[in-house]
Design a protein around this motif. Sequence first.
Motif, PDB file in Angstrom:
ATOM      1  N   ILE A  29      -0.451   3.614   6.413  1.00  0.00           N
ATOM      2  CA  ILE A  29      -1.568   3.114   5.630  1.00  0.00           C
ATOM      3  C   ILE A  29      -2.718   4.073   5.685  1.00  0.00           C
ATOM      4  CG2 ILE A  29      -3.382   1.509   6.561  1.00  0.00           C
ATOM      5  CD1 ILE A  29      -1.485  -0.246   7.871  1.00  0.00           C
ATOM      6  N   ARG A  30      -3.174   4.263   4.526  1.00  0.00           N
ATOM      7  CA  ARG A  30      -4.191   5.252   4.219  1.00  0.00           C
ATOM      8  C   ARG A  30      -5.504   4.735   3.738  1.00  0.00           C
ATOM      9  NH1 ARG A  30      -0.730   9.672   0.710  1.00  0.00           N
ATOM     10  NH2 ARG A  30      -0.379   7.931  -0.534  1.00  0.00           N
ATOM     11  N   ILE A  31      -6.578   4.946   4.456  1.00  0.00           N
ATOM     12  CA  ILE A  31      -7.972   4.120   4.070  1.00  0.00           C
ATOM     13  C   ILE A  31      -8.885   5.243   3.581  1.00  0.00           C
ATOM     14  CG2 ILE A  31      -9.553   2.518   4.939  1.00  0.00           C
ATOM     15  CD1 ILE A  31      -7.361   1.392   6.815  1.00  0.00           C
ATOM     16  N   ALA A  32      -9.500   5.152   2.621  1.00  0.00           N
ATOM     17  CA  ALA A  32     -10.680   5.878   2.343  1.00  0.00           C
ATOM     18  C   ALA A  32     -11.803   4.947   2.007  1.00  0.00           C
ATOM     19  CB  ALA A  32     -10.298   6.635   0.944  1.00  0.00           C
ATOM     20  N   MET A  33     -13.081   5.558   2.512  1.00  0.00           N
ATOM     21  CA  MET A  33     -14.242   4.866   2.194  1.00  0.00           C
ATOM     22  C   MET A  33     -15.586   5.756   2.012  1.00  0.00           C
ATOM     23  SD  MET A  33     -15.159   3.286   6.154  1.00  0.00           S
ATOM     24  CE  MET A  33     -13.462   2.673   6.230  1.00  0.00           C
ATOM     25  N   ASP A  34     -16.551   5.204   1.513  1.00  0.00           N
ATOM     26  CA  ASP A  34     -17.714   6.190   1.249  1.00  0.00           C
ATOM     27  C   ASP A  34     -18.551   5.981   2.607  1.00  0.00           C
ATOM     28  OD1 ASP A  34     -18.793   3.538   1.039  1.00  0.00           O
ATOM     29  OD2 ASP A  34     -19.710   3.819  -0.818  1.00  0.00           O
ATOM     30  N   THR A  35     -19.284   7.097   2.688  1.00  0.00           N
ATOM     31  CA  THR A  35     -20.231   7.425   4.049  1.00  0.00           C
ATOM     32  C   THR A  35     -21.066   6.219   4.367  1.00  0.00           C
ATOM     33  OG1 THR A  35     -21.721   8.534   2.800  1.00  0.00           O
ATOM     34  CG2 THR A  35     -20.216   9.691   3.925  1.00  0.00           C
ATOM     35  N   GLN A  36     -21.669   5.510   3.426  1.00  0.00           N
ATOM     36  CA  GLN A  36     -22.430   4.466   3.432  1.00  0.00           C
ATOM     37  C   GLN A  36     -21.667   3.169   3.941  1.00  0.00           C
ATOM     38  OE1 GLN A  36     -24.132   2.883  -0.094  1.00  0.00           O
ATOM     39  NE2 GLN A  36     -26.007   2.594   0.939  1.00  0.00           N
ATOM     40  N   THR A  37     -20.446   3.040   3.805  1.00  0.00           N
ATOM     41  CA  THR A  37     -19.556   1.888   4.207  1.00  0.00           C
ATOM     42  C   THR A  37     -19.248   2.139   5.424  1.00  0.00           C
ATOM     43  OG1 THR A  37     -18.826   1.280   2.111  1.00  0.00           O
ATOM     44  CG2 THR A  37     -17.529   0.534   3.962  1.00  0.00           C
ATOM     45  N   TYR A  38     -18.905   3.481   5.779  1.00  0.00           N
ATOM     46  CA  TYR A  38     -18.502   3.706   7.348  1.00  0.00           C
ATOM     47  C   TYR A  38     -19.828   3.572   8.287  1.00  0.00           C
ATOM     48  CZ  TYR A  38     -17.856   6.642  11.462  1.00  0.00           C
ATOM     49  OH  TYR A  38     -17.786   7.129  12.736  1.00  0.00           O
ATOM     50  N   ARG A  39     -21.061   3.932   7.844  1.00  0.00           N
ATOM     51  CA  ARG A  39     -22.228   3.842   8.803  1.00  0.00           C
ATOM     52  C   ARG A  39     -22.379   2.566   9.080  1.00  0.00           C
ATOM     53  NH1 ARG A  39     -26.052   6.793   5.520  1.00  0.00           N
ATOM     54  NH2 ARG A  39     -24.748   8.444   4.776  1.00  0.00           N
ATOM     55  N   SER A  40     -22.285   1.820   7.957  1.00  0.00           N
ATOM     56  CA  SER A  40     -22.581   0.074   8.207  1.00  0.00           C
ATOM     57  C   SER A  40     -21.614  -0.451   9.122  1.00  0.00           C
ATOM     58  CB  SER A  40     -22.535  -0.613   7.020  1.00  0.00           C
ATOM     59  OG  SER A  40     -22.683  -1.944   7.251  1.00  0.00           O
ATOM     60  N   ILE A  41     -19.993  -0.029   9.206  1.00  0.00           N
ATOM     61  CA  ILE A  41     -19.208  -0.472   9.917  1.00  0.00           C
ATOM     62  C   ILE A  41     -19.378   0.024  11.514  1.00  0.00           C
ATOM     63  CG2 ILE A  41     -16.427  -0.487  10.647  1.00  0.00           C
ATOM     64  CD1 ILE A  41     -16.272  -0.717   7.382  1.00  0.00           C
ATOM     65  N   ASN A  42     -19.618   1.164  11.595  1.00  0.00           N
ATOM     66  CA  ASN A  42     -19.792   2.031  12.911  1.00  0.00           C
ATOM     67  C   ASN A  42     -20.954   1.457  13.532  1.00  0.00           C
ATOM     68  OD1 ASN A  42     -19.592   3.762  15.130  1.00  0.00           O
ATOM     69  ND2 ASN A  42     -20.886   5.170  13.858  1.00  0.00           N
ATOM     70  N   LYS A  43     -22.221   1.243  12.999  1.00  0.00           N
ATOM     71  CA  LYS A  43     -23.415   0.825  13.434  1.00  0.00           C
ATOM     72  C   LYS A  43     -23.444  -0.645  13.874  1.00  0.00           C
ATOM     73  CE  LYS A  43     -28.215   1.661  13.158  1.00  0.00           C
ATOM     74  NZ  LYS A  43     -29.261   2.061  12.397  1.00  0.00           N
ATOM     75  N   GLY A  44     -22.687  -1.341  12.921  1.00  0.00           N
ATOM     76  CA  GLY A  44     -22.616  -3.023  13.360  1.00  0.00           C
ATOM     77  C   GLY A  44     -21.590  -3.411  14.007  1.00  0.00           C
ATOM     78  N   MET A  90       0.845  -1.118  -0.139  1.00  0.00           N
ATOM     79  CA  MET A  90      -0.019  -0.043   0.063  1.00  0.00           C
ATOM     80  C   MET A  90       1.066   1.358   0.037  1.00  0.00           C
ATOM     81  SD  MET A  90      -3.082  -0.872   2.723  1.00  0.00           S
ATOM     82  CE  MET A  90      -3.519   0.521   2.839  1.00  0.00           C
ATOM     83  N   ARG A  91       2.150   1.285  -0.195  1.00  0.00           N
ATOM     84  CA  ARG A  91       2.759   2.512  -0.200  1.00  0.00           C
ATOM     85  C   ARG A  91       2.539   3.390  -0.949  1.00  0.00           C
ATOM     86  NH1 ARG A  91       4.823   1.260   4.563  1.00  0.00           N
ATOM     87  NH2 ARG A  91       6.208  -0.426   4.555  1.00  0.00           N
ATOM     88  N   ASN A  92       2.252   4.509  -0.565  1.00  0.00           N
ATOM     89  CA  ASN A  92       1.592   5.832  -1.216  1.00  0.00           C
ATOM     90  C   ASN A  92       0.440   5.553  -1.946  1.00  0.00           C
ATOM     91  OD1 ASN A  92       3.998   7.395  -0.307  1.00  0.00           O
ATOM     92  ND2 ASN A  92       5.405   6.377  -2.017  1.00  0.00           N
ATOM     93  N   ARG A  93      -0.324   4.625  -1.697  1.00  0.00           N
ATOM     94  CA  ARG A  93      -1.507   4.341  -2.140  1.00  0.00           C
ATOM     95  C   ARG A  93      -2.629   4.430  -1.127  1.00  0.00           C
ATOM     96  NH1 ARG A  93      -0.892  -0.569  -6.038  1.00  0.00           N
ATOM     97  NH2 ARG A  93      -2.523   0.379  -6.959  1.00  0.00           N
ATOM     98  N   TYR A  94      -4.089   4.417  -1.555  1.00  0.00           N
ATOM     99  CA  TYR A  94      -4.991   4.387  -0.830  1.00  0.00           C
ATOM    100  C   TYR A  94      -5.708   2.946  -0.813  1.00  0.00           C
ATOM    101  CZ  TYR A  94      -4.748   9.324   0.186  1.00  0.00           C
ATOM    102  OH  TYR A  94      -4.590  10.725   0.358  1.00  0.00           O
ATOM    103  N   LEU A  95      -6.282   2.339   0.287  1.00  0.00           N
ATOM    104  CA  LEU A  95      -7.159   1.255   0.259  1.00  0.00           C
ATOM    105  C   LEU A  95      -8.351   1.924   0.370  1.00  0.00           C
ATOM    106  CD1 LEU A  95      -7.926  -1.715   0.691  1.00  0.00           C
ATOM    107  CD2 LEU A  95      -7.706  -1.344   3.259  1.00  0.00           C
ATOM    108  N   VAL A  96      -9.128   1.636  -0.694  1.00  0.00           N
ATOM    109  CA  VAL A  96     -10.525   2.241  -0.789  1.00  0.00           C
ATOM    110  C   VAL A  96     -11.478   1.136  -0.715  1.00  0.00           C
ATOM    111  CG1 VAL A  96     -11.985   3.620  -2.334  1.00  0.00           C
ATOM    112  CG2 VAL A  96      -9.552   3.922  -2.673  1.00  0.00           C
ATOM    113  N   LEU A  97     -12.687   1.475   0.296  1.00  0.00           N
ATOM    114  CA  LEU A  97     -13.746   0.693   0.502  1.00  0.00           C
ATOM    115  C   LEU A  97     -14.808   1.253   0.160  1.00  0.00           C
ATOM    116  CD1 LEU A  97     -12.510  -0.403   3.942  1.00  0.00           C
ATOM    117  CD2 LEU A  97     -12.182  -1.656   2.046  1.00  0.00           C
TER     118      LEU A  97
END
Length: 107
Positions: free
Chosen positions: A70-85, A23-30
């Motif tokens: 480690i740089r991670i980016a995700m959409d708000t829908q994914t974040y809400r699901s991970i957070n709430k669950g 992942m060096r200098n790249r984003y893990l996108v969910l």
Amino acid sequence: MAWIKIRVGSGVLMIDDELSETMRNRYLVLRTRMENGPCQDGMCQIIRQIDASLEDQVPDNMLFFGDQQIRIAMDTQTYRSINKGRESLKIKPARAGIQVSGFTYVT
């Protein structure tokens, strides 16, 4: 196999060391992807799955986590699901990209 833990709201992302090295200098996108079910009558529920990819640039409307290594980016829908669950996702490299396990969409 060693795991790197990153808190995402009330949930946790566990990233395999082997993936973190690539992942060096790249984003893990969910991103959450939605598909129609297999029914032909239009009454099927929508199936939600998570897509993971490594990208050099991401849009500004994403949520960002991690640090310099480690740089991670995700959409708000994914974040809400991970957070709430309160999910614990395991992310590791696979033959055809990146494998994510432990994701169950929560509305």
